[in-house]
Write a protein that holds these residues in place. Structure first.
Motif, PDB file in Angstrom:
ATOM      1  N   LEU A 282       4.990   6.914   0.873  1.00  0.00           N
ATOM      2  CA  LEU A 282       5.774   5.791   1.369  1.00  0.00           C
ATOM      3  C   LEU A 282       5.045   4.494   1.038  1.00  0.00           C
ATOM      4  O   LEU A 282       3.849   4.350   1.335  1.00  0.00           O
ATOM      5  CB  LEU A 282       5.995   5.883   2.881  1.00  0.00           C
ATOM      6  CG  LEU A 282       6.816   7.052   3.416  1.00  0.00           C
ATOM      7  CD1 LEU A 282       7.018   6.903   4.917  1.00  0.00           C
ATOM      8  CD2 LEU A 282       8.160   7.187   2.709  1.00  0.00           C
ATOM      9  N   ALA A 283       5.776   3.569   0.430  1.00  0.00           N
ATOM     10  CA  ALA A 283       5.231   2.244   0.154  1.00  0.00           C
ATOM     11  C   ALA A 283       5.473   1.360   1.370  1.00  0.00           C
ATOM     12  O   ALA A 283       6.574   1.371   1.943  1.00  0.00           O
ATOM     13  CB  ALA A 283       5.905   1.649  -1.081  1.00  0.00           C
TER      14      ALA A 283
ATOM     15  N   ASP B 166       2.065   6.903  12.561  1.00  0.00           N
ATOM     16  CA  ASP B 166       0.885   7.767  12.701  1.00  0.00           C
ATOM     17  C   ASP B 166      -0.169   7.402  11.664  1.00  0.00           C
ATOM     18  O   ASP B 166      -1.359   7.267  11.984  1.00  0.00           O
ATOM     19  CB  ASP B 166       1.280   9.234  12.517  1.00  0.00           C
ATOM     20  CG  ASP B 166       2.100   9.782  13.672  1.00  0.00           C
ATOM     21  OD1 ASP B 166       1.963   9.260  14.794  1.00  0.00           O
ATOM     22  OD2 ASP B 166       2.874  10.726  13.443  1.00  0.00           O
ATOM     23  N   ALA B 167       0.276   7.268  10.421  1.00  0.00           N
ATOM     24  CA  ALA B 167      -0.658   6.992   9.331  1.00  0.00           C
ATOM     25  C   ALA B 167      -1.360   5.655   9.509  1.00  0.00           C
ATOM     26  O   ALA B 167      -2.500   5.482   9.072  1.00  0.00           O
ATOM     27  CB  ALA B 167       0.083   7.030   7.995  1.00  0.00           C
ATOM     28  N   LEU B 168      -0.683   4.708  10.158  1.00  0.00           N
ATOM     29  CA  LEU B 168      -1.258   3.383  10.380  1.00  0.00           C
ATOM     30  C   LEU B 168      -2.032   3.304  11.694  1.00  0.00           C
ATOM     31  O   LEU B 168      -2.554   2.242  12.045  1.00  0.00           O
ATOM     32  CB  LEU B 168      -0.155   2.327  10.364  1.00  0.00           C
ATOM     33  CG  LEU B 168       0.614   2.175   9.049  1.00  0.00           C
ATOM     34  CD1 LEU B 168       1.687   1.093   9.159  1.00  0.00           C
ATOM     35  CD2 LEU B 168      -0.341   1.847   7.901  1.00  0.00           C
TER      36      LEU B 168
ATOM     37  N   SER C  82       0.842  -1.187   0.000  1.00  0.00           N
ATOM     38  CA  SER C  82       0.000   0.000   0.000  1.00  0.00           C
ATOM     39  C   SER C  82       0.881   1.242   0.000  1.00  0.00           C
ATOM     40  O   SER C  82       2.088   1.174   0.256  1.00  0.00           O
ATOM     41  CB  SER C  82      -0.925   0.012   1.218  1.00  0.00           C
ATOM     42  OG  SER C  82      -1.755  -1.135   1.236  1.00  0.00           O
ATOM     43  N   ILE C  83       0.261   2.377  -0.304  1.00  0.00           N
ATOM     44  CA  ILE C  83       0.948   3.668  -0.322  1.00  0.00           C
ATOM     45  C   ILE C  83       0.236   4.603   0.640  1.00  0.00           C
ATOM     46  O   ILE C  83      -1.008   4.655   0.690  1.00  0.00           O
ATOM     47  CB  ILE C  83       0.942   4.290  -1.733  1.00  0.00           C
ATOM     48  CG1 ILE C  83       1.666   3.388  -2.743  1.00  0.00           C
ATOM     49  CG2 ILE C  83       1.560   5.682  -1.708  1.00  0.00           C
ATOM     50  CD1 ILE C  83       3.166   3.394  -2.626  1.00  0.00           C
ATOM     51  N   VAL C  84       1.006   5.351   1.423  1.00  0.00           N
ATOM     52  CA  VAL C  84       0.431   6.334   2.325  1.00  0.00           C
ATOM     53  C   VAL C  84       1.269   7.607   2.227  1.00  0.00           C
ATOM     54  O   VAL C  84       2.470   7.554   1.934  1.00  0.00           O
ATOM     55  CB  VAL C  84       0.405   5.798   3.778  1.00  0.00           C
ATOM     56  CG1 VAL C  84       1.813   5.662   4.344  1.00  0.00           C
ATOM     57  CG2 VAL C  84      -0.454   6.660   4.674  1.00  0.00           C
TER      58      VAL C  84
END
Length: 297
Positions: free
Chosen positions: A11-12, A100-102, A2-4
């Motif tokens: 970031l992959a 943070d993103a996760l 996934s990409i965020v």
């Protein structure tokens, strides 16, 4: 995969496993997330971890900062640190931003080589986010830790123009950096090189990462104040980051345990995995104790 978006960059990443303690793996110089052996990831998942791997900026399928150009390493080595496009603090901010993103408030963090340095910086910047630190074949920024001339020579070669040239370059790097006491995994070496080539290689991106290493200050004094449970793993035959790097890291961090493996070079060969994973479980358990104690009965 996934990409965020983190810090304005893509970031992959991949997540392996389920509900266990999160373990963030931070790759070394030029390492893509595909560089983590799938059998090693599976072994970590079997031990109950939720494993997160990702491409650092400038490698693989994460954002490549090509607009920043190729850094002048000669000028940087001569003291023009301002010419480095970014530093280890930026790479550490990417790793923390991925958490943070996760939606992960804190994680156990394992870094390999340059990734070990990034993990150290992350633990210093945000100790509440790093439950435990595992620093593998890395060092604390002490510039007395120097590669052998043959290891340095690997960075002076021209970039391979095609896949077969890349495979030959990987074989040569294995000869120089590998473990004299362990048989190389030639099948995985070719598979990993093909995966890197299929995703995206970036010689200039790797040089930008290298510039970040060259301008990094010595972290020894700061690490002396780090209370994070820590494991340091190092090979006794490492030519790129000689074993003194691991010893200095372990000496700098009060809570650190040093696992020094005779005959291991700048890699983590399969025969040592179980021994290393046992120690990772130990340091993770040390890092989980405060969380268990803080939970209501």
């Amino acid at each position: 995969m996934s990409i965020v978006t983190v810090n304005g960059l893509e970031l992959a990443y991949e997540v392996h496993g389920g509900e266990g303690p999160p373990l963030l793996l931070v790759g070394g110089l030029g390492q893509q997330l595909a560089g983590w052996h799938p059998d090693l990831l599976a072994a970590l998942v079997r031990r109950g971890f939720q494993v997160v791997v990702f491409d650092n900026r400038d490698v693989g399928l994460s954002t490549h900062l090509d607009h920043l150009g190729r850094p002048d390493l000669g000028e940087i080595l001569a003291g023009r640190f301002d010419l480095a496009p970014y530093g280890l603090t930026d790479l550490a901010a990417d790793a923390l931003g991925l958490l943070d993103a996760l939606g992960i408030d804190s994680a156990h963090v394992l870094g390999m080589s340059m990734g070990g340095m990034i993990a150290q910086v992350a633990a210093l910047r945000a100790p509440e986010r790093v439950r435990s630190l595992t620093s593998v074949m890395s060092h604390p920024g002490d510039h007395r830790v120097q590669p052998t001339p043959e290891a340095i020579g690997l960075f002076l070669r021209p970039a391979p123009p095609d896949l077969e040239s890349a495979v030959l370059a990987a074989i040569e790097a294995q000869r120089v950096l590998g473990s004299p006491e362990f048989t190389p995994d030639d099948i995985w070496l070719r598979q990993r090189t093909e995966l890197y080539w299929q995703r995206r290689t970036s010689p200039d991106g790797t040089l930008r990462q290298l510039a970040a290493l060259l301008v990094a200050p010595d972290r020894t004094a700061d690490l002396a104040r780090l209370a994070t449970p820590t494991l340091v793993v190092h090979g006794g035959s490492d030519p790129l980051v000689p074993v003194i790097g691991g010893r200095l890291t372990a000496a700098a961090i009060p809570s650190a345990e040093l696992l020094e493996i005779d005959g291991m070079g700048h890699e983590l060969p399969r025969p040592v995995w179980e021994r290393v994973l046992d120690k990772i479980e130990d340091v993770v358990d040390r890092g989980e104790v405060p969380r268990r104690l803080s939970r209501p009965a």
